[in-house]
Design an enzyme around this catalytic site. Structure first.
Site, short mmCIF file in Angstrom:
data_model
loop_
_atom_site.label_atom_id
_atom_site.label_comp_id
_atom_site.label_asym_id
_atom_site.label_seq_id
_atom_site.Cartn_x
_atom_site.Cartn_y
_atom_site.Cartn_z
N LYS A 1 7.33 3.73 -9.53
CA LYS A 1 7.29 4.23 -8.26
C LYS A 1 8.97 4.00 -7.71
O LYS A 1 9.82 3.12 -8.06
CB LYS A 1 6.35 3.35 -7.40
N SER B 1 0.61 4.20 -0.42
CA SER B 1 1.89 4.81 -0.53
C SER B 1 2.12 5.17 -1.92
O SER B 1 3.19 5.82 -2.22
CB SER B 1 3.09 4.06 0.26
N SER C 1 -1.48 -0.36 -1.03
CA SER C 1 -0.67 0.91 -1.41
C SER C 1 -0.84 1.08 -3.02
O SER C 1 -0.79 2.19 -3.55
CB SER C 1 0.74 0.85 -1.28
#
Length: 494
Positions: free
Chosen positions: A79, A154, A178
């Site tokens: 990420k 996210s 997330s």
């Protein structure tokens, strides 16, 4: 069987046995990325050259016996809010569009020591603020099951990449769901460990008391193996916890006889999609048939979790994001008059709307006259939520519920109503406020063919219990790959 259909652990075994080379696995993942990225936009940065070079190095170290772990040679995606030395780390924000860190996050270093091959950095909501991966400055990510829908957020880029076979596993971060919510939307498995289990050193902070790095993969076995690698005590992180038992894979047993599982009635009331409710309760029934004791109970304070979370997270964000001012790194406005004007214009132009909204909210609740009324009250609520979970875990080993109130919404549907987007985190937020471990496991699909996720919550440092329950449930069903990913692989002949 296509290389891309293998789980991370299965691929690791084949590499060790000499049936597949690290270069072959890396090439297959990069070809899948090339085929699907125009549609999905899961990645912000793809380092094809670096990945191939690393694959050759890792293969040599596997051949000479230096690397023997289960994940040696397995390609991974990271990420884009975890620092990687020399590789762009943008947090999917314009304000960090050119930022190349001089060091690597501890969790990523642990993967590299285990022989991981980093393919690139995945797309995300800007600074991890959002639940859909639509607030990214580099365009939204699309759901591999239906590109008209969001992948969640996210960590939507990481979850979409795993679901679409664009990597074999990925790292995400979880501040209020997330990892778990996009795992539910994309039909993959994700674990948010107990706060402090994985070092936050090198993770660009959103809410420091809530953020936690965790694995995203195709199944529970992979997640347990990855968690063993990334979990470590780190003196560079003041919130890191020294844990004696990190043998998470020992919990991979298909046995839940006598396990006490609690289902909160509060999680199954108004606002929950009937198809999600049905799939989650059917999953609970599977565990009951396998010998678990399943019963309903009242978990209080659920309705207070969202306001408490957004006050605390926004307050911490307004403090953490004050360092992005156009002085040392990142975006700086071209024309300005004086230092204060440069700060103002750089931040106005560099941050997106959702990030600005949360900075302003955070600054407001921390301001003189409102600090006691909002921020301190939110902290007291957080303590009460932790107490409610403590009481629940006196009676139950695991708490079972949905990961999200619905399946993935259509693109654009959430951004028009931010409050509705915030309410989408209702089942995941409490876990972060209490610092607990939580895991999402796929448990079916709705009538539109979109995945549904089951959430399992454990007490602090009890990851093994949720891994055991998740693995036992997973043994009753097979993993599914989106048609889009299967077709892309077939066309390339992989």
């Amino acid at each position: 069987m296509s290389i891309l259909n293998l789980t991370a652990v299965e691929l690791g075994k084949k590499i060790k046995a000499g049936e597949v080379t690290v270069v072959e696995a890396t090439k297959a993942a990069l070809a899948q990325i090339q085929a699907l990225e125009p549609t999905l936009n899961s990645y912000v940065t793809v380092d094809a050259e670096g990945a191939m070079k690393r694959a050759e190095e890792v293969q040599k170290r596997i051949d000479d016996g230096t690397l023997t772990g289960p994940l040696a040679g397995v390609p991974v995606a990271i990420k884009d809010n975890m620092c990687t030395e020399g590789m762009l780390t943008t947090c999917s924000s314009r304000i960090l569009y050119n930022f190349k860190p001089t060091y690597t996050a501890e969790a990523v270093l642990n993967l590299e020591k285990a022989g991981a091959v980093i393919l690139g950095k995945t797309n995300m909501d800007e600074f991890a603020m959002g639940s859909t991966t639509e607030t990214s400055a580099f365009g939204e990510t699309r759901n591999p099951w239906n590109p008209e829908h969001v992948p969640g957020g996210s960590s939507g880029g990481s979850c979409a990449a795993v679901a679409a076979n664009e990597c074999f596993y990925a790292l995400g971060s979880d501040t209020g769901g997330s990892i778990r919510q996009p795992s539910s939307f994309c039909g993959v498995t994700g674990i948010k460990p107990t706060y402090g289990t994985v070092s936050r050193y090198g993770l660009i902070a959103y809410g420091s008391s809530l953020d936690q790095i965790g694995p995203i993969a195709k199944d529970v076995t992979d997640c347990a193996a990855i968690l063993e690698v990334i979990a470590s005590y780190d003196k560079k992180d003041s919130t890191s916890v020294k844990r004696e038992d990190l043998d998470f894979t020992s919990a991979l047993v298909d046995d839940v006889k006598g396990m006490r599982i609690g289902i909160p009635r509060d999680y199954f009331g108004e606002g929950l999609d009937p198809e999600v409710k049905k799939a989650v309760l059917q999953a609970a029934e599977v565990l009951r048939e396998k010998g678990a004791i399943v019963e309903e109970f009242d978990l209080s304070l659920v309705e207070y979790a969202i306001p408490a979370y957004y006050v605390i997270a926004s307050a911490e964000a307004s403090s953490n994001l004050s360092r992005f001012d156009g002085v040392k790194y990142g975006y700086r406005t071209k024309e300005y008059e004086g230092l204060h004007n440069m700060y103002k214009k750089s931040r106005s132009e560099g941050f997106g709307a959702e990030v600005k909204r949360r900075i302003m909210l955070g600054s407001f609740v921390l301001s003189s006259g409102y600090y006691d009324a909002y921020y301190l009250k939110a902290l007291r609520t957080k303590a009460l939520i932790k107490k409610a979970f403590d009481q629940a875990f006196e009676k139950y080993d695991v708490i079972l519920g949905p990961a999200a109130p619905s399946t993935a919404p259509k693109l654009g549907a959430s951004l028009s109503d931010p409050l509705q987007m915030y309410l989408g985190d209702i089942y995941t937020i409490s876990v972060n406020l209490a610092g607990l471990p939580g895991m999402t496991v796929p448990c079916g699909k709705d009538s539109k063919g979109l995945p549904i996720g089951l959430q399992l919550i454990g007490d602090c440092f009890q990851e093994k219990k949720i891994i055991r329950a998740g693995y036992a449930y997973e043994c009753s069903r097979s993993y599914e790959t989106p048609e889009l990913a299967v077709k892309a692989a077939e066309q390339e002949g992989r």
